[in-house]
Design an enzyme around this catalytic site. Structure first.
Site, PDB file in Angstrom:
ATOM      1  N   MET F   1       0.830  -1.228   0.000  1.00  0.00           N
ATOM      2  CA  MET F   1       0.000   0.000   0.000  1.00  0.00           C
ATOM      3  C   MET F   1       0.861   1.275   0.000  1.00  0.00           C
ATOM      4  O   MET F   1       0.703   2.159   0.832  1.00  0.00           O
ATOM      5  CB  MET F   1      -0.966  -0.009   1.161  1.00  0.00           C
ATOM      6  CG  MET F   1      -0.325   0.201   2.548  1.00  0.00           C
ATOM      7  SD  MET F   1       1.211  -0.632   2.844  1.00  0.00           S
ATOM      8  CE  MET F   1       0.598  -2.304   2.882  1.00  0.00           C
ATOM      9  N   PRO F   2       1.818   1.316  -0.923  1.00  0.00           N
ATOM     10  CA  PRO F   2       2.583   2.563  -1.048  1.00  0.00           C
ATOM     11  C   PRO F   2       1.675   3.712  -1.455  1.00  0.00           C
ATOM     12  O   PRO F   2       0.612   3.497  -2.037  1.00  0.00           O
ATOM     13  CB  PRO F   2       3.564   2.257  -2.180  1.00  0.00           C
ATOM     14  CG  PRO F   2       3.519   0.798  -2.393  1.00  0.00           C
ATOM     15  CD  PRO F   2       2.194   0.328  -1.890  1.00  0.00           C
ATOM     16  N   TYR F   3       2.126   4.883  -1.077  1.00  0.00           N
ATOM     17  CA  TYR F   3       1.404   6.102  -1.473  1.00  0.00           C
ATOM     18  C   TYR F   3       2.378   6.969  -2.259  1.00  0.00           C
ATOM     19  O   TYR F   3       3.474   7.264  -1.772  1.00  0.00           O
ATOM     20  CB  TYR F   3       0.917   6.843  -0.227  1.00  0.00           C
ATOM     21  CG  TYR F   3       0.431   8.244  -0.516  1.00  0.00           C
ATOM     22  CD1 TYR F   3       1.247   9.350  -0.272  1.00  0.00           C
ATOM     23  CD2 TYR F   3      -0.816   8.462  -1.086  1.00  0.00           C
ATOM     24  CE1 TYR F   3       0.816  10.634  -0.564  1.00  0.00           C
ATOM     25  CE2 TYR F   3      -1.256   9.742  -1.375  1.00  0.00           C
ATOM     26  CZ  TYR F   3      -0.425  10.819  -1.116  1.00  0.00           C
ATOM     27  OH  TYR F   3      -0.847  12.090  -1.421  1.00  0.00           O
ATOM     28  N   VAL F  43      -1.569   3.556  -3.963  1.00  0.00           N
ATOM     29  CA  VAL F  43      -2.328   4.792  -4.219  1.00  0.00           C
ATOM     30  C   VAL F  43      -1.417   5.810  -4.899  1.00  0.00           C
ATOM     31  O   VAL F  43      -0.275   6.006  -4.472  1.00  0.00           O
ATOM     32  CB  VAL F  43      -2.864   5.379  -2.885  1.00  0.00           C
ATOM     33  CG1 VAL F  43      -3.534   6.743  -3.118  1.00  0.00           C
ATOM     34  CG2 VAL F  43      -3.839   4.412  -2.216  1.00  0.00           C
TER      35      VAL F  43
END
Lengths: 69, 69, 69, 69, 69, 69
Positions: F1-3, F43
């Site tokens: 879930m990197p942003y 994201v």
């Protein structure tokens, strides 16, 4: 209540407490002088980033520093 | 897939794992309740900032804490 | 003086003023209840992002909405 | 002069210097290829976040990793 | 190559081009004077936020402005 | 879930939907290839900034563009 975020690299010579105070004061005064913002609710956050986590021109600053840049 | 970033100061008493879980849960539930957002893709990032890197009213929080503020 | 940034997509049905007030209130109360933070200096910023500027799973939300996701 | 910020979790196996260089290079090249941006003024900042400070689905990543997610 | 982000509210009287130039110049000079940073690679980004998207003390600035705050 | 947050200027020729899709795809693939991150929870947020709100070298990009830079 402006919010100012300053991101700088963590260099060999660390940023001193005094310099951080100058950054906070200077940024707060800048918003007061230019836009009349109330210093009491002006927030300043300084992020110190490892040199290998900070890139410019496709290279980390750690690499650039090796060439004296 | 809302993204929520919470910046807080690193105080003498550190924020506990339990408190961080409450912040993550609370922020995710807030977006679900108010806007019907899907918790499964709601991202929460908590940044803990050194007190001398966090300024309010032209002063670092470190200085303000010395005066009990 | 926590700083909370909430990024959400700009959907077909816009977020109402009332909902924004609930997000601001809810986020401020969350920091007060969990960490005892002073609401008076808690800053909340809501960013509304165009659906084609917001990606998840390698696709813009605009595309995902076309499939009802 | 695009600015790209990449937030990732600090996992058991740390991100290597080589991988950070690949992220910096890759992000810079992406902006050059898609939008013709000048790599020389493209800034990339990588933030590595503790797993208990990073939440998804109302839970910290630290908790999710315990279940192998 | 510091990165400075300034978030301010979009007030009834808009921020002028001249004021934005003063903010960019002032922030760049501040980093040069305090930390010797190179203005050529100093990035400043100004975000103007709708008053109902900006909260302080659990209320939107739009509400506070109605009371003359 | 990197942003991943990409900040770019709003130029005379707007960024097309297709280019935004390429940025989202490219950034997601980059995190997958370099760090094995799951695209499903990656994201990407693209912020398009007015040229007079974006500064480099103490000047707004709007001014620099007048000189063809």
């Amino acid at each position: 209540m402006p919010y100012i975020n300053i991101k700088i690299t963590k260099e060999e010579t660390p940023v001193t407490t005094e310099q951080k105070q100058q950054l906070i004061e200077g940024a707060t005064t800048l918003l007061q002088e230019v836009l009349g913002k109330n210093p009491k609710t002006t927030v300043v956050v300084i992020d110190e980033i490892d040199m290998e986590n900070y890139g410019l021109g496709g290279e980390s600053i750690k690499e650039r520093r090796k060439r004296g840049e």
